[in-house]
Design a protein around this motif. Structure first.
Motif, PDB file in Angstrom:
ATOM      1  N   LEU A   1       0.834  -1.206   0.000  1.00  0.00           N
ATOM      2  CA  LEU A   1       0.000   0.000   0.000  1.00  0.00           C
ATOM      3  C   LEU A   1       0.868   1.255   0.000  1.00  0.00           C
ATOM      4  O   LEU A   1       2.007   1.217   0.450  1.00  0.00           O
ATOM      5  CB  LEU A   1      -0.870   0.027   1.263  1.00  0.00           C
ATOM      6  N   LYS A   2       0.268   2.350  -0.461  1.00  0.00           N
ATOM      7  CA  LYS A   2       0.896   3.668  -0.321  1.00  0.00           C
ATOM      8  C   LYS A   2       0.045   4.474   0.650  1.00  0.00           C
ATOM      9  O   LYS A   2      -1.107   4.800   0.347  1.00  0.00           O
ATOM     10  CB  LYS A   2       0.911   4.391  -1.678  1.00  0.00           C
ATOM     11  N   GLU A   3       0.598   4.782   1.800  1.00  0.00           N
ATOM     12  CA  GLU A   3      -0.172   5.472   2.845  1.00  0.00           C
ATOM     13  C   GLU A   3      -0.819   6.753   2.310  1.00  0.00           C
ATOM     14  O   GLU A   3      -1.984   7.027   2.580  1.00  0.00           O
ATOM     15  CB  GLU A   3       0.729   5.803   4.038  1.00  0.00           C
ATOM     16  N   GLN A   4      -0.043   7.509   1.528  1.00  0.00           N
ATOM     17  CA  GLN A   4      -0.565   8.803   1.063  1.00  0.00           C
ATOM     18  C   GLN A   4      -1.749   8.666   0.119  1.00  0.00           C
ATOM     19  O   GLN A   4      -2.497   9.626  -0.066  1.00  0.00           O
ATOM     20  CB  GLN A   4       0.561   9.587   0.376  1.00  0.00           C
ATOM     21  N   ALA A   5      -1.908   7.474  -0.458  1.00  0.00           N
ATOM     22  CA  ALA A   5      -3.003   7.310  -1.419  1.00  0.00           C
ATOM     23  C   ALA A   5      -4.319   6.904  -0.758  1.00  0.00           C
ATOM     24  O   ALA A   5      -5.369   6.944  -1.393  1.00  0.00           O
ATOM     25  CB  ALA A   5      -2.609   6.255  -2.455  1.00  0.00           C
ATOM     26  N   ILE A   6      -4.264   6.524   0.522  1.00  0.00           N
ATOM     27  CA  ILE A   6      -5.478   6.023   1.191  1.00  0.00           C
ATOM     28  C   ILE A   6      -6.343   7.201   1.639  1.00  0.00           C
ATOM     29  O   ILE A   6      -5.909   8.017   2.448  1.00  0.00           O
ATOM     30  CB  ILE A   6      -5.100   5.151   2.409  1.00  0.00           C
ATOM     31  N   PRO A   7      -7.556   7.307   1.106  1.00  0.00           N
ATOM     32  CA  PRO A   7      -8.388   8.467   1.455  1.00  0.00           C
ATOM     33  C   PRO A   7      -8.928   8.362   2.886  1.00  0.00           C
ATOM     34  O   PRO A   7      -9.588   7.371   3.232  1.00  0.00           O
ATOM     35  CB  PRO A   7      -9.526   8.428   0.427  1.00  0.00           C
ATOM     36  N   ILE A   8      -8.586   9.323   3.708  1.00  0.00           N
ATOM     37  CA  ILE A   8      -9.108   9.406   5.078  1.00  0.00           C
ATOM     38  C   ILE A   8      -9.460  10.863   5.328  1.00  0.00           C
ATOM     39  O   ILE A   8      -8.645  11.764   5.057  1.00  0.00           O
ATOM     40  CB  ILE A   8      -8.049   8.939   6.108  1.00  0.00           C
ATOM     41  N   LYS A   9     -10.698  11.093   5.793  1.00  0.00           N
ATOM     42  CA  LYS A   9     -11.121  12.474   6.015  1.00  0.00           C
ATOM     43  C   LYS A   9     -10.330  13.094   7.163  1.00  0.00           C
ATOM     44  O   LYS A   9     -10.060  12.414   8.156  1.00  0.00           O
ATOM     45  CB  LYS A   9     -12.612  12.503   6.358  1.00  0.00           C
ATOM     46  N   PRO A  10      -9.998  14.371   7.053  1.00  0.00           N
ATOM     47  CA  PRO A  10      -9.243  15.026   8.144  1.00  0.00           C
ATOM     48  C   PRO A  10      -9.949  14.874   9.500  1.00  0.00           C
ATOM     49  O   PRO A  10      -9.289  14.609  10.504  1.00  0.00           O
ATOM     50  CB  PRO A  10      -9.197  16.494   7.696  1.00  0.00           C
ATOM     51  N   ALA A  11     -11.284  14.976   9.526  1.00  0.00           N
ATOM     52  CA  ALA A  11     -11.999  14.864  10.789  1.00  0.00           C
ATOM     53  C   ALA A  11     -11.869  13.449  11.373  1.00  0.00           C
ATOM     54  O   ALA A  11     -11.787  13.275  12.592  1.00  0.00           O
ATOM     55  CB  ALA A  11     -13.481  15.203  10.591  1.00  0.00           C
ATOM     56  N   VAL A  12     -11.831  12.452  10.506  1.00  0.00           N
ATOM     57  CA  VAL A  12     -11.677  11.067  10.967  1.00  0.00           C
ATOM     58  C   VAL A  12     -10.256  10.860  11.488  1.00  0.00           C
ATOM     59  O   VAL A  12     -10.047  10.241  12.540  1.00  0.00           O
ATOM     60  CB  VAL A  12     -12.013  10.071   9.828  1.00  0.00           C
ATOM     61  N   HIS A  13      -9.291  11.417  10.780  1.00  0.00           N
ATOM     62  CA  HIS A  13      -7.906  11.388  11.248  1.00  0.00           C
ATOM     63  C   HIS A  13      -7.795  11.991  12.641  1.00  0.00           C
ATOM     64  O   HIS A  13      -7.206  11.401  13.561  1.00  0.00           O
ATOM     65  CB  HIS A  13      -7.024  12.201  10.290  1.00  0.00           C
ATOM     66  N   ALA A  14      -8.374  13.165  12.809  1.00  0.00           N
ATOM     67  CA  ALA A  14      -8.288  13.879  14.089  1.00  0.00           C
ATOM     68  C   ALA A  14      -8.954  13.070  15.194  1.00  0.00           C
ATOM     69  O   ALA A  14      -8.402  12.912  16.292  1.00  0.00           O
ATOM     70  CB  ALA A  14      -8.935  15.257  13.953  1.00  0.00           C
TER      71      ALA A  14
END
Lengths: 348, 348
Positions: free
Chosen positions: A254-267
Motif C-alpha cells: 500500500l501507499k499510505e498517502q493514497a489512502i483516502p481518510i477524512k481530516p476529521a476522521v484522522h483527528a
C-alpha cells in the motif's frame, strides 16, 4: 372478521413497550407483526403469511449470506441498526458480484424496549430495502427478558443472483493487480465511537452505511475482469486486506498517502487512540483488478455518488509470507498486520 | 504459511471462554471460525470463504425462511439450541412442501460463554444438519458484553426448493377437509419447562425436536393433495390452528379425545398449570387435506418413525367467525381461542 377486529387493541407506538407476550406466538405477536412489521415492510411475497416464503428462482447461480447486527448505540449519525442490517447483507451479497434480491429479518427484542424506537428502526429497514431494490420476504421475532439482551439485535440473511460467468472471489488476487478503495476509510467506526463517547467535533462525522449494489452494478457493466470485491467492515481495511492476501496467497503493498481518510476522521482517531486502517466501514468496498483495467474502473466508480472519492491505494505483489505492507508518508515501510485483540466492539 | 502457524494459539476448548476479541473480525475471530465452526461444519460451499456463498439454483421455485433461537435453558432433554436451530428452519421450509437444502447460521455470543459449550452446540448443529440432509453454507459471529445477551442466540435462515405444481399454504383449508397431527402434543414445551424448573418426573420428558422433512417427503410421495402443513411451535396446536382458520377463512372442529398427548405430559401440564394445546412442539406437524385422502396419508405417516402416533383430530367446517372449537371428552363443546398473553417464554 377482519384483522382490525381480530386484534381489537391497537399497539401504542408512542409510549408502549415490548413485553414477553410479543414473543409468545399468540395474539400479541400477531398484533406486533400486523401493526408494526407488516405496516412498513408489506410486499406480495411477505403477504403469503406462511412460515416459508415461496419465490421464483431468479437465475442459475445464486448467492446466500447472513449478518447479525448488535451495534451499540442503536441510533447513530448516518443511520440506525435497521438501515445497517439491510446494508450489511446487501453488501455481503453484492461482493460476490451478485444482484441482491431477497432478505429475511430475525429480531431479538429485549423486554421493555420502546415500541416507538422499534417503529423507527423498522421504518428505516423498509426505506433502506426499497432504496437498495431488495424485498424483506420472511421474518421472525423473539423476545428475551430485560437484562438478557440489549434493546434489539437484528439478523438479516439474503439471497441474490449472480451471472455464472463471473468469478469474483477472495482467492483471485494476483501479482500485478491493483487495489482500489471506493472512498474514505474509517467513517463508520469513528461515527459510532464518537456517538458512544458523546464526543463532539466541529463537524459531525457520519457513518458511511450504504448499499453498494448500485455502485457494483456500474462496475460490472464495464466488463472489466474484477478479481476480488470485499467490504472492509469489522477489522477495517488492514484486516480485510490481510484476509485477501492470505486467501489468494499473495502480498499487498500500500501507499499510505493514497489512502483516502477524512481530516476529521484522522483527528478523531488520534484523540481516541485508533488507527483508521483498522476502523470499520459500512459503505465502502475494496476492488482488486488487473492494472490495465484500473483506470477505466476508477473512472466509472467516480461517476457514482458512493464512489466519488475512489482511489488506487496499492498493488498486489508476490510474497511467500502474504504480508500487507505500506510505504509510509515519510518514505518508510511497515507491516500492516491483522487486527489482534479488539479495537472497537459492537461496531456493527 | 498454513492456518496452523498463522494463528499459533490454539483455542482452549476445555476451559476457554468467549471474549470480545472473538467478535472483532481480526485474528481471534478467524481462530474461532477455523478451530471451532469450520471444524464441525466444513463443506465445500462453506469453504469458499467469502462474505457470500455461491451455489447453483436448485430449481425453478424456491422457499426462504428464518428463525432466531433464544431458548432457555440452552441444553435440555432431547437436544440443545444447536440442534433446535437446525430443526426449526428445516421444518419451516418443509412446511411449504419444500426440500430444505441450504442454511445460514448467525451466532450472538455473550462474553464469558464457555467455549466447551459452544463446541458442543456447534457439533449438534453439524449432526442435525447432516441428519436432515442440509448444509450450513454461510455464517456470522458477533460477541456482546457480559450482561447484554444470554449465553448464545442462534439465527438460522434457509433456502429450499419446491415443486412448482405444489400449492401448500395456510389459506387452502376448506370445509370438508380433515386435520391430522403427526404425533403427541406438548412434549417440547413441557421438557423445557421441567428442565427450567428442575422438576423430576418418573420418566424424563424429552423434547420432540426433530427435522420433519423426511416425513413430509414420504407424505408428498403419495400425491395426495395436501392443502396445509404447519408445525405447531410457539403457541402450540391451539394457536396454530387459529392461524390456519383465520388465513383460510374457515372454522375448525376438534375432538379432544383424538388429540394424542402423553400421560406424562398431561400430568406435568396439570402440575405446571399449563394447557397442552398451547404448549410448543418442535418435531410435529399439522396436515390439512381432503377427507377422502386422509386414511392413505395417515397410513404413510405411521410408517415413519416421526409419524408413528399420527392421528386425525378434527375437521374443517364453514364458520364465518373462523373459530376453532373442540368437542370435549365429556361431550361438551368449547372455543379454543388464540393464546392471549404469554404462556411459556423463551421456549424456542
Amino acid at each position: 372478521m377482519t384483522a382490525a377486529n381480530r386484534f381489537p387493541g391497537k399497539l401504542n407506538l408512542r409510549t408502549g413497550k415490548v413485553d414477553m407476550s410479543h414473543g409468545s406466538g399468540g395474539r400479541a405477536s400477531a398484533q406486533l407483526i400486523e401493526q408494526l412489521f407488516v405496516k412498513h415492510l408489506d410486499n406480495p411475497l411477505l403477504a403469503q403469511g406462511n412460515d416459508g416464503t415461496v419465490f421464483p428462482s431468479p437465475g442459475e447461480q445464486l448467492v446466500m449470506s447472513t449478518d447479525s447486527h448488535v451495534i451499540s448505540p442503536l441510533f447513530f449519525p448516518g443511520g440506525n441498526i435497521g438501515s445497517l442490517a439491510v446494508h450489511g447483507t446487501v453488501n455481503d451479497l453484492a461482493m460476490s458480484g451478485a444482484r441482491p434480491l431477497y432478505l429475511s429479518a430475525g429480531f431479538i427484542l429485549e423486554e421493555g424496549f420502546p415500541l416507538a424506537d422499534l417503529n423507527t428502526i423498522v421504518a428505516s429497514m423498509a426505506q433502506a430495502a426499497t432504496a437498495a431494490g431488495v424485498q424483506i420476504i420472511t421474518g421472525d421475532t423473539k423476545v428475551v427478558e430485560k437484562g438478557k439482551g440489549d434493546g434489539v439485535f437484528i439478523n438479516t440473511a439474503g439471497v441474490g443472483v449472480v451471472d455464472s460467468r463471473r468469478q469474483i472471489s477472495g482467492e483471485r488476487a494476483q501479482a500485478g493487480d491493483v487495489v482500489i478503495v471506493s472512498g474514505s476509510m474509517g467513517d463508520h467506526g469513528v461515527a459510532i465511537m464518537s456517538s458512544r463517547e458523546n464526543l463532539e467535533f466541529e463537524t459531525t462525522i457520519e457513518s458511511d452505511s450504504a448499499a453498494l449494489n448500485g455502485l457494483i452494478a456500474d462496475m460490472l457493466a464495464t466488463e472489466a475482469d474484477i478479481h476480488c470485491l470485499r467490504d472492509p467492515t469489522r477489522g477495517g481495511l488492514a484486516t480485510t486486506l490481510n484476509e485477501l492476501a492470505q486467501q489468494s496467497g499473495v502480498g499487498i503493498k500500500l501507499k499510505e498517502q493514497a489512502i483516502p481518510i477524512k481530516p476529521a476522521v484522522h483527528a478523531a482517531c488520534e484523540l481516541l487512540g485508533l488507527d483508521p486502517l483498522y476502523v470499520a466501514n459500512e459503505g465502502k468496498l475494496i476492488c482488486i483488478c488487473p492494472a490495465k483495467q484500473a483506470q477505466q474502473l476508477l473512472a466509472v466508480m467516480r461517476q457514482h455518488p458512493l464512489g466519488s472519492d475512489a482511489a488506487i491505494i496499492g498493488e498486489v505483489i508476490e510474497d511467500p509470507h502474504h504480508f500487507v505492507q505500506m510505504e509510509t508518508a515519510f518514505g518508510g515501510n511497515r507491516i500492516v498486520d491483522w487486527l489482534a485483540g479488539e479495537q472497537l466492539p459492537r461496531i456493527c
